[in-house]
Motif scaffolding. Sequence first.
Motif, PDB file in Angstrom:
ATOM      1  N   PHE A  17       0.848  -1.194   0.000  1.00  0.00           N
ATOM      2  CA  PHE A  17       0.000   0.000   0.000  1.00  0.00           C
ATOM      3  C   PHE A  17       0.884   1.245   0.000  1.00  0.00           C
ATOM      4  O   PHE A  17       1.834   1.338   0.781  1.00  0.00           O
ATOM      5  CB  PHE A  17      -0.917   0.024   1.226  1.00  0.00           C
ATOM      6  N   PHE A  18       0.536   2.188  -0.887  1.00  0.00           N
ATOM      7  CA  PHE A  18       1.216   3.476  -0.944  1.00  0.00           C
ATOM      8  C   PHE A  18       0.174   4.577  -0.788  1.00  0.00           C
ATOM      9  O   PHE A  18      -0.630   4.804  -1.695  1.00  0.00           O
ATOM     10  CB  PHE A  18       1.953   3.638  -2.287  1.00  0.00           C
ATOM     11  N   GLY A  19       0.177   5.227   0.368  1.00  0.00           N
ATOM     12  CA  GLY A  19      -0.761   6.313   0.626  1.00  0.00           C
ATOM     13  C   GLY A  19      -0.144   7.664   0.325  1.00  0.00           C
ATOM     14  O   GLY A  19       1.065   7.786   0.100  1.00  0.00           O
ATOM     15  N   ASN A  20      -1.000   8.675   0.293  1.00  0.00           N
ATOM     16  CA  ASN A  20      -0.580  10.051   0.003  1.00  0.00           C
ATOM     17  C   ASN A  20       0.033  10.183  -1.389  1.00  0.00           C
ATOM     18  O   ASN A  20       0.951  10.966  -1.595  1.00  0.00           O
ATOM     19  CB  ASN A  20       0.409  10.576   1.049  1.00  0.00           C
ATOM     20  N   VAL A  21      -0.473   9.403  -2.339  1.00  0.00           N
ATOM     21  CA  VAL A  21       0.009   9.458  -3.721  1.00  0.00           C
ATOM     22  C   VAL A  21      -1.162   9.897  -4.595  1.00  0.00           C
ATOM     23  O   VAL A  21      -2.176   9.211  -4.676  1.00  0.00           O
ATOM     24  CB  VAL A  21       0.539   8.093  -4.209  1.00  0.00           C
ATOM     25  N   ASN A  22      -0.994  11.039  -5.233  1.00  0.00           N
ATOM     26  CA  ASN A  22      -2.052  11.576  -6.086  1.00  0.00           C
ATOM     27  C   ASN A  22      -1.745  11.195  -7.540  1.00  0.00           C
ATOM     28  O   ASN A  22      -0.951  11.843  -8.208  1.00  0.00           O
ATOM     29  CB  ASN A  22      -2.141  13.094  -5.917  1.00  0.00           C
ATOM     30  N   ILE A  23      -2.374  10.114  -7.986  1.00  0.00           N
ATOM     31  CA  ILE A  23      -2.171   9.642  -9.358  1.00  0.00           C
ATOM     32  C   ILE A  23      -2.746  10.685 -10.318  1.00  0.00           C
ATOM     33  O   ILE A  23      -3.855  11.161 -10.150  1.00  0.00           O
ATOM     34  CB  ILE A  23      -2.843   8.272  -9.585  1.00  0.00           C
ATOM     35  N   GLY A  24      -1.958  11.024 -11.306  1.00  0.00           N
ATOM     36  CA  GLY A  24      -2.347  12.063 -12.257  1.00  0.00           C
ATOM     37  C   GLY A  24      -1.589  13.348 -12.016  1.00  0.00           C
ATOM     38  O   GLY A  24      -1.415  14.154 -12.915  1.00  0.00           O
ATOM     39  N   LYS A  25      -1.117  13.530 -10.801  1.00  0.00           N
ATOM     40  CA  LYS A  25      -0.313  14.717 -10.469  1.00  0.00           C
ATOM     41  C   LYS A  25       1.111  14.307 -10.123  1.00  0.00           C
ATOM     42  O   LYS A  25       2.060  14.756 -10.732  1.00  0.00           O
ATOM     43  CB  LYS A  25      -0.951  15.501  -9.324  1.00  0.00           C
ATOM     44  N   GLU A  26       1.256  13.468  -9.109  1.00  0.00           N
ATOM     45  CA  GLU A  26       2.590  13.045  -8.673  1.00  0.00           C
ATOM     46  C   GLU A  26       3.126  11.877  -9.499  1.00  0.00           C
ATOM     47  O   GLU A  26       4.323  11.755  -9.696  1.00  0.00           O
ATOM     48  CB  GLU A  26       2.555  12.670  -7.187  1.00  0.00           C
ATOM     49  N   VAL A  27       2.241  11.030  -9.921  1.00  0.00           N
ATOM     50  CA  VAL A  27       2.579   9.881 -10.768  1.00  0.00           C
ATOM     51  C   VAL A  27       1.529   9.832 -11.870  1.00  0.00           C
ATOM     52  O   VAL A  27       0.341   9.889 -11.584  1.00  0.00           O
ATOM     53  CB  VAL A  27       2.560   8.561  -9.968  1.00  0.00           C
ATOM     54  N   ASN A  28       1.975   9.717 -13.128  1.00  0.00           N
ATOM     55  CA  ASN A  28       0.988   9.712 -14.210  1.00  0.00           C
ATOM     56  C   ASN A  28       0.791   8.310 -14.785  1.00  0.00           C
ATOM     57  O   ASN A  28       1.505   7.365 -14.453  1.00  0.00           O
ATOM     58  CB  ASN A  28       1.374  10.716 -15.311  1.00  0.00           C
ATOM     59  N   HIS A  29      -0.203   8.184 -15.653  1.00  0.00           N
ATOM     60  CA  HIS A  29      -0.558   6.898 -16.250  1.00  0.00           C
ATOM     61  C   HIS A  29       0.617   6.303 -17.033  1.00  0.00           C
ATOM     62  O   HIS A  29       0.864   5.095 -16.968  1.00  0.00           O
ATOM     63  CB  HIS A  29      -1.781   7.057 -17.156  1.00  0.00           C
ATOM     64  N   SER A  30       1.350   7.129 -17.754  1.00  0.00           N
ATOM     65  CA  SER A  30       2.490   6.633 -18.534  1.00  0.00           C
ATOM     66  C   SER A  30       3.539   5.977 -17.643  1.00  0.00           C
ATOM     67  O   SER A  30       4.097   4.938 -17.994  1.00  0.00           O
ATOM     68  CB  SER A  30       3.135   7.769 -19.324  1.00  0.00           C
ATOM     69  N   THR A  31       3.799   6.583 -16.503  1.00  0.00           N
ATOM     70  CA  THR A  31       4.763   6.011 -15.571  1.00  0.00           C
ATOM     71  C   THR A  31       4.269   4.662 -15.053  1.00  0.00           C
ATOM     72  O   THR A  31       5.018   3.685 -15.029  1.00  0.00           O
ATOM     73  CB  THR A  31       5.033   6.970 -14.397  1.00  0.00           C
ATOM     74  N   LEU A  32       3.000   4.617 -14.658  1.00  0.00           N
ATOM     75  CA  LEU A  32       2.440   3.344 -14.186  1.00  0.00           C
ATOM     76  C   LEU A  32       2.503   2.283 -15.280  1.00  0.00           C
ATOM     77  O   LEU A  32       2.874   1.133 -15.031  1.00  0.00           O
ATOM     78  CB  LEU A  32       0.989   3.524 -13.723  1.00  0.00           C
ATOM     79  N   SER A  33       2.163   2.675 -16.503  1.00  0.00           N
ATOM     80  CA  SER A  33       2.171   1.730 -17.630  1.00  0.00           C
ATOM     81  C   SER A  33       3.550   1.162 -17.903  1.00  0.00           C
ATOM     82  O   SER A  33       3.681   0.025 -18.366  1.00  0.00           O
ATOM     83  CB  SER A  33       1.655   2.408 -18.898  1.00  0.00           C
TER      84      SER A  33
END
Length: 102
Positions: free
Chosen positions: A73-89
């Motif tokens: 679990f990783f809390g306090n992570v705002n996907i789309g701002k701090e980490v984007n879809h491309s990075t996750l992909s």
Amino acid sequence: SKAIRFAIVGAGPAGLFAAKNITRHVPHAYVDVFDKLPAPYGLIRYGVAPDHSDIKNVISDFAELLSEDKVRFFGNVNIGKEVNHSTLSSIYSSIIYSYGTS
């Protein structure tokens, strides 16, 4: 066999039930669960009476899931701002978006 890495965006009931099913049914699966809130469980923690016995059972089940070595679990992570879809992909085999309301 090669590990299969899943990212789940949203640590509420939908995301955690998805993580539970993935780890139970997909061999060699590893799941990272992200949430913008500091703690998991979503509405179970923040919106429903947490002292109800059924809710306590679900929280206990989710706590056990999150203690497994193949789930993080990783809390306090705002996907789309701090980490984007491309990075996750680029890191994960599959991404599940299961975030709820704010």
